[in-house]
Design an enzyme around this catalytic site. Structure first.
Site, PDB file in Angstrom:
ATOM      1  N   LYS A  51      36.231  56.488  36.534  1.00  0.00           N
ATOM      2  CA  LYS A  51      37.307  56.332  37.543  1.00  0.00           C
ATOM      3  C   LYS A  51      38.375  57.473  37.088  1.00  0.00           C
ATOM      4  CE  LYS A  51      39.095  52.645  39.940  1.00  0.00           C
ATOM      5  NZ  LYS A  51      38.788  51.392  40.462  1.00  0.00           N
ATOM      6  N   GLY A 103      46.089  34.794  46.995  1.00  0.00           N
ATOM      7  CA  GLY A 103      45.869  36.441  47.444  1.00  0.00           C
ATOM      8  C   GLY A 103      45.945  36.455  48.797  1.00  0.00           C
ATOM      9  N   GLY A 112      44.976  38.854  51.090  1.00  0.00           N
ATOM     10  CA  GLY A 112      45.273  39.964  51.376  1.00  0.00           C
ATOM     11  C   GLY A 112      43.760  40.414  52.671  1.00  0.00           C
ATOM     12  N   VAL A 152      40.970  40.288  51.737  1.00  0.00           N
ATOM     13  CA  VAL A 152      39.789  39.947  50.781  1.00  0.00           C
ATOM     14  C   VAL A 152      39.938  38.512  50.651  1.00  0.00           C
ATOM     15  CG1 VAL A 152      37.902  39.512  49.221  1.00  0.00           C
ATOM     16  CG2 VAL A 152      38.993  41.408  49.003  1.00  0.00           C
TER      17      VAL A 152
END
Ligand code: NAI
Length: 368
Positions: A102, A200, A202, A204
């Site tokens: 990452k 949520g 969004g 997805v």
């Protein structure tokens, strides 16, 4: 004490300085198991970037780059360390030939992400020489990934690579994983009439709602964006709830698709859902929450298993032959079987599903 990395790279005429800070980072939370941590600095072009390479036993490290202005270098390094181990597990469980990594670019994504900064970062990725592949994340857009890809091959999830937006693929994986969780917990193969609470809406969450609605589930939805909630109400006859209250909704399944840390000790005792299956990363506030859920008979689909569709999609670009959507979807279709295996092992051993998923990932890593 900082150690210079790859002197050959330093000999290039560049203002970029790359330093191996593995030793310096070794006392920080989340460091355990990391192979290498690298700091890239370019004062002229405004870059401060950290790349944390957690594990490359299965292949080169793969993980997105966040652009975020942390309050200190230490906070930025800790953020990268905290997120890279999860990528190792996600890849291992998904059966992809990649490790985990990452990166964090310490900058304000709105005001400081200049082409010069991204150019310096592309140079840094090239110096890492294929040990680390990266792509979109918080603050790094598809356009940025395309910009980087034009300058270095070590970027995936780009227009050139062909995998495009991973969210529909992630959502489909979550939908299949949710069905596998319902099959295990309720002993039924369909979702008709089942109440699913989605937090949520969004990229997805909204797509997941579409698939759930088509499968006959009754939706309860929440988002901090009122317009998204209203659209879901109109499109799916969904019930609306407050953003926080939805975690405790009177539902069969809770699907967190917004934030991490949403499941914690303070609320586990009052969750009504019997299944938690959603897209959000790092859903559990702490590892002990997995056991708390198990004790309450709540089946938890480990986040990095059920949401691995996004990773599968971008990683597919790097597989022999390049991106092939049908192949990516076939790999996503293995998510329910992987979850079923984890659920069965967890039940047999009386262990939390999260613990079993970690053990499965470690098994694959040790075998590599
Ligand atoms: P997104 O940014 O498109 O959607 C997030 C939604 O959550 C937004 O509509 C936002 O308004 C809403 N939200 C934010 N805070 C909220 C709160 N407190 N309560 C209710 N709603 C809230 O993000 P996306 O791409 O849909 O991802 C959702 C989650 O899934 C994230 O945690 C992400 O890390 C994870 N994920 C996404 C993948 C992908 O392919 N997009 C892959 C793997 C994980």
């Amino acid at each position: 004490m900082l150690h210079a990395l790859k002197p050959a790279a330093q000999a290039l005429r560049t203002t970029l300085e790359i330093t191996d800070i593995t030793e310096d980072a070794s006392h920080l939370a989340g460091f355990e198991g990391h192979e290498r941590v690298v700091l890239g600095r370019d004062e002229t072009r405004g870059l401060i970037a950290i790349v944390a390479i957690h594990d490359t036993r299965l292949g080169p490290a793969l993980g997105g780059t966040r652009v975020w202005k942390h309050e200190s270098l230490e906070a930025a390094i800790t953020d990268a360390l905290r997120l890279s181990r999860g990528m190792t597990y996600k890849s291992a469980i998904a059966g992809m030939p990649f490790g985990g990594g990452k990166a964090v670019i310490m900058a304000n994504a709105k005001t400081e992400k200049t082409p010069e900064l991204l150019e310096a970062y592309a140079e840094m990725l090239s110096v890492l020489d294929g040990d680390y592949y990266t792509g979109e994340d918080v603050g790094l857009t598809l356009a940025d990934a395309d910009f980087l890809r034009a300058r270095t091959p070590n970027v995936t999830g780009t227009t050139l690579g062909g995998s495009e937006n991973p969210s529909p693929v992630t959502a489909h994986g979550v939908f299949l994983g949710l069905k596998a969780s319902v099959a295990h917990r309720f002993g039924r193969a369909d979702l008709a009439g089942l109440r699913v609470a989605v937090q949520g809406l969004g990229s997805v969450g909204r797509r997941l709602c579409e698939e759930l609605h088509e499968a006959g589930a009754k939706l309860v939805v929440a988002d901090i964006d009122a317009a998204r909630v209203e659209t879901a109400r109109a499109d799916f006859s969904a019930e609306m709830m407050g953003s926080d209250a939805i975690a405790l909704a009177d539902a069969d399944v809770f699907a967190p698709c917004a934030l991490g840390g949403i499941i914690h000790q303070g609320m586990i005792g009052t969750i009504k859902a019997k299944v938690i299956a959603g897209a959000a990363n790092n859903q559990l506030a702490e590892e002990a929450d997995a056991e708390r859920l198990r004790e309450r008979g709540i089946l938890y689909a480990p986040d990095y298993v059920i949401n691995s569709g996004g990773l599968i999609n971008v990683a597919s670009e790097l597989l022999p032959g390049g991106y092939d959507h049908a192949r990516a979807m076939r790999l996503v279709e293995t998510i329910p079987a992987t979850l079923a295996d984890i659920f069965a092992r967890a039940e047999a051993a009386g262990l939390p599903t999260d613990t079993v998923a970690q053990a499965l990932a470690e098994e694959r890593l040790s075998a590599a």
